[in-house]
Design a protein around this motif. Sequence first.
Motif, PDB file in Angstrom:
ATOM      1  N   LEU A  56       0.883  -1.167   0.000  1.00 12.53           N
ATOM      2  CA  LEU A  56       0.000   0.000   0.000  1.00 12.53           C
ATOM      3  C   LEU A  56       0.917   1.212   0.000  1.00 12.53           C
ATOM      4  O   LEU A  56       1.747   1.377   0.899  1.00 12.53           O
ATOM      5  CB  LEU A  56      -0.903  -0.008   1.239  1.00 12.53           C
ATOM      6  N   ASP A  93       1.692   5.511  -0.795  1.00 12.13           N
ATOM      7  CA  ASP A  93       1.217   6.886  -0.949  1.00 12.13           C
ATOM      8  C   ASP A  93       1.915   7.488  -2.170  1.00 12.13           C
ATOM      9  O   ASP A  93       3.144   7.571  -2.193  1.00 12.13           O
ATOM     10  CB  ASP A  93       1.558   7.690   0.318  1.00 12.13           C
ATOM     11  N   TRP A  94       1.129   7.901  -3.176  1.00 10.22           N
ATOM     12  CA  TRP A  94       1.790   8.342  -4.406  1.00 10.22           C
ATOM     13  C   TRP A  94       2.284   9.775  -4.361  1.00 10.22           C
ATOM     14  O   TRP A  94       3.020  10.203  -5.254  1.00 10.22           O
ATOM     15  CB  TRP A  94       0.961   8.086  -5.664  1.00 10.22           C
ATOM     16  N   THR A  95       1.935  10.533  -3.350  1.00 11.58           N
ATOM     17  CA  THR A  95       2.515  11.878  -3.248  1.00 11.58           C
ATOM     18  C   THR A  95       3.917  11.811  -2.658  1.00 11.58           C
ATOM     19  O   THR A  95       4.844  12.440  -3.161  1.00 11.58           O
ATOM     20  CB  THR A  95       1.630  12.790  -2.383  1.00 11.58           C
ATOM     21  N   SER A  96       4.077  11.025  -1.604  1.00 12.33           N
ATOM     22  CA  SER A  96       5.383  10.972  -0.940  1.00 12.33           C
ATOM     23  C   SER A  96       6.230   9.799  -1.421  1.00 12.33           C
ATOM     24  O   SER A  96       7.456   9.837  -1.320  1.00 12.33           O
ATOM     25  CB  SER A  96       5.192  10.862   0.576  1.00 12.33           C
ATOM     26  N   THR A 140     -10.680   7.034  -0.958  1.00 12.58           N
ATOM     27  CA  THR A 140     -11.033   7.227   0.454  1.00 12.58           C
ATOM     28  C   THR A 140     -11.958   8.420   0.606  1.00 12.58           C
ATOM     29  O   THR A 140     -11.927   9.350  -0.204  1.00 12.58           O
ATOM     30  CB  THR A 140      -9.774   7.483   1.306  1.00 12.58           C
ATOM     31  N   SER A 141     -12.759   8.418   1.677  1.00 15.48           N
ATOM     32  CA  SER A 141     -13.660   9.548   1.912  1.00 15.48           C
ATOM     33  C   SER A 141     -12.899  10.712   2.539  1.00 15.48           C
ATOM     34  O   SER A 141     -13.362  11.846   2.511  1.00 15.48           O
ATOM     35  CB  SER A 141     -14.819   9.121   2.807  1.00 15.48           C
ATOM     36  N   PHE A 142     -11.712  10.453   3.114  1.00 12.15           N
ATOM     37  CA  PHE A 142     -10.846  11.539   3.590  1.00 12.15           C
ATOM     38  C   PHE A 142      -9.793  11.780   2.526  1.00 12.15           C
ATOM     39  O   PHE A 142      -9.660  10.997   1.592  1.00 12.15           O
ATOM     40  CB  PHE A 142     -10.207  11.184   4.944  1.00 12.15           C
ATOM     41  N   ASP A 143      -9.064  12.882   2.658  1.00 13.55           N
ATOM     42  CA  ASP A 143      -8.091  13.213   1.625  1.00 13.55           C
ATOM     43  C   ASP A 143      -6.855  12.323   1.759  1.00 13.55           C
ATOM     44  O   ASP A 143      -6.221  12.279   2.809  1.00 13.55           O
ATOM     45  CB  ASP A 143      -7.670  14.684   1.754  1.00 13.55           C
ATOM     46  N   SER A 144      -6.532  11.612   0.697  1.00  4.37           N
ATOM     47  CA  SER A 144      -5.331  10.776   0.713  1.00  4.37           C
ATOM     48  C   SER A 144      -4.924  10.541  -0.723  1.00  4.37           C
ATOM     49  O   SER A 144      -5.626  10.941  -1.659  1.00  4.37           O
ATOM     50  CB  SER A 144      -5.606   9.437   1.409  1.00  4.37           C
ATOM     51  N   SER A 145      -3.781   9.903  -0.917  1.00  2.00           N
ATOM     52  CA  SER A 145      -3.331   9.588  -2.276  1.00  2.00           C
ATOM     53  C   SER A 145      -2.625   8.234  -2.227  1.00  2.00           C
ATOM     54  O   SER A 145      -1.411   8.165  -2.284  1.00  2.00           O
ATOM     55  CB  SER A 145      -2.398  10.684  -2.794  1.00  2.00           C
ATOM     56  N   VAL A 146      -3.411   7.168  -2.089  1.00  2.00           N
ATOM     57  CA  VAL A 146      -2.796   5.843  -1.950  1.00  2.00           C
ATOM     58  C   VAL A 146      -3.309   4.875  -3.013  1.00  2.00           C
ATOM     59  O   VAL A 146      -4.390   5.056  -3.575  1.00  2.00           O
ATOM     60  CB  VAL A 146      -3.035   5.223  -0.550  1.00  2.00           C
ATOM     61  N   VAL A 171     -11.285   0.494   2.899  1.00  2.98           N
ATOM     62  CA  VAL A 171     -11.683   1.798   3.418  1.00  2.98           C
ATOM     63  C   VAL A 171     -13.181   1.937   3.651  1.00  2.98           C
ATOM     64  O   VAL A 171     -13.632   2.886   4.290  1.00  2.98           O
ATOM     65  CB  VAL A 171     -11.200   2.936   2.479  1.00  2.98           C
TER      66      VAL A 171
END
Lengths: 269, 127
Positions: free
Chosen positions: B22, B24-27, B91-97, B125
Motif C-alpha cells: 500500500l 502513498d503516491w505523493t510521498s 477514500t472519503s478523507f483526503d489521501s493519495s494511496v 476503506v
Amino acid sequence: MVRIPPPALPVRDRRAARALSPMLTRLAEERATGVLVREHGVLYLAEGRVVHAESPLAPDLGVLLTAHGTLAAAAWQRAAARAPDPARAAEALLRSGVLPTGALELCHLDALYDAGYFALAPSGTPGRFRYGAGPRLGPLPSVPVVALERETLRRRLLLHRLWPDPAADSAPLIRADPAPAPAPALPVTPRQRAVLDRVDGVRTAADLARDLGRQAFHTLVDVRRLTAAGRIAPVPADPGPPPAPPPLPVTTDPDIALLKRLRDALEAL
Amino acid sequence: MPGIDECLLEAMRLPGARGAALVDWTSGLALGAVGEAPGGDHETSAAEAAELARLAAEHGTFATVRAGLPPVEDLIVSNGDSYHLLRFVDTSFDSSVFLHLWLGREEGNLALARIRLGEMAARLVLG
C-alpha cells in the motif's frame, strides 16, 4: 517543445540514514516509553516505537477525518474527550467500529508520518523527554523510530528537489504571475488548483492544509511545485516600520538651465 | 473489517502473487508491504511505483474529470515475466494511496486479480 520532467521521487539511501535526533535514537535503543517534546512537534513513544505524533504545523487525525465528512465532528470530539491522550482517541474510534479498520489505520499512519516530519524538523532548542506510562502499543500500527527518521529525510530531499528554497513552507503565500518561460507552463493539477484558489496573502501552507483537510506534507509538495512554476510566492517577512525618509533638501538654487531646456523641449512639440 | 496488513495478505492469496504494498503516491512511502519486492527492496519499489501512479493521476490524458470519481481506477504494466497492477484507493478523507500487486505472468490471472484487487481496495476503506 522542451519540458523538464518532474524529478523522480527520491529513494531512501540506507547508507546515508543518519539520526535526526541523537536523543531519539538513544530512546529507541533503550525502548523508552514517554513523550518527546521538540520545538515543532511531539512524538509519543511506546517501548521505543512511535505510536503517535502531533505538530501545530500538521492537521491532526480529527481534522483529516472530519474535514470531508468521513467522521462527524461530534463523534471525534466525543472520542477525544473520553481518551486520556490524543493517541488513545483513535483507539476508541477503532473499538467503537464507527470507521472501517483499514481507513482508520491508513489515516492514523498518514497523520503520524505527517506530524512526525515537522516534529523532527531542525530546531533551535533541545528536545525534552518525559518518561511515563501514558503511551502504549495498541491495536493501531506503530512505526519504528528509524523508519520515521528515514522517511522524514526522504521527504526533505523530495521537497528540496522540487524547489530548493524552503521559504514558502512557513510564510504567508501570495499568488504570482508565472514569468513567461521558453516552454509552456506545466498545467496546474486539480489538487494544486485547490491550493492555489485559497492562497490569499495571509494563509501559510499549514493553514491551507488545515482548510483543505489535507496532510501538511502533501500541501508542501504542491506549494513547492507551484512556487517552482512561479504561480505563488512567499510574502517577504515584514522588515518592520520603514526608516524615516531623509529630510527634503532645501535649495535656493534650482537648476535654471535644466528648466529652460525642459521648457524649450515642450514648446518644440 | 480488514486492516492494511489483512488486505495485503489477502492480495497475496491471489494466484501468482509475488508481492503487495500500500503506497502513498505523493510521498512515495510504503504504508505496508508483504511478500517480495520487484527490485528486492519495497522502499525503492514504492517510490518508483508512486512516480508512475502520480503521472497517471495528475495528467489530463489519463485522469477522468467527472466529479465524484477518483481520477484513475487502476494501472496495468505487463512485462515478459510479470504483471504489475496498481489500484487507486478511493477514500472519503483526503489521501493519495494505491494498492500495488506484483503477479507472476505464468500463474497470474490478470482479469481475476483486477476484479479482486478492486474489491479489496473498497473493503479496506469502506469496511
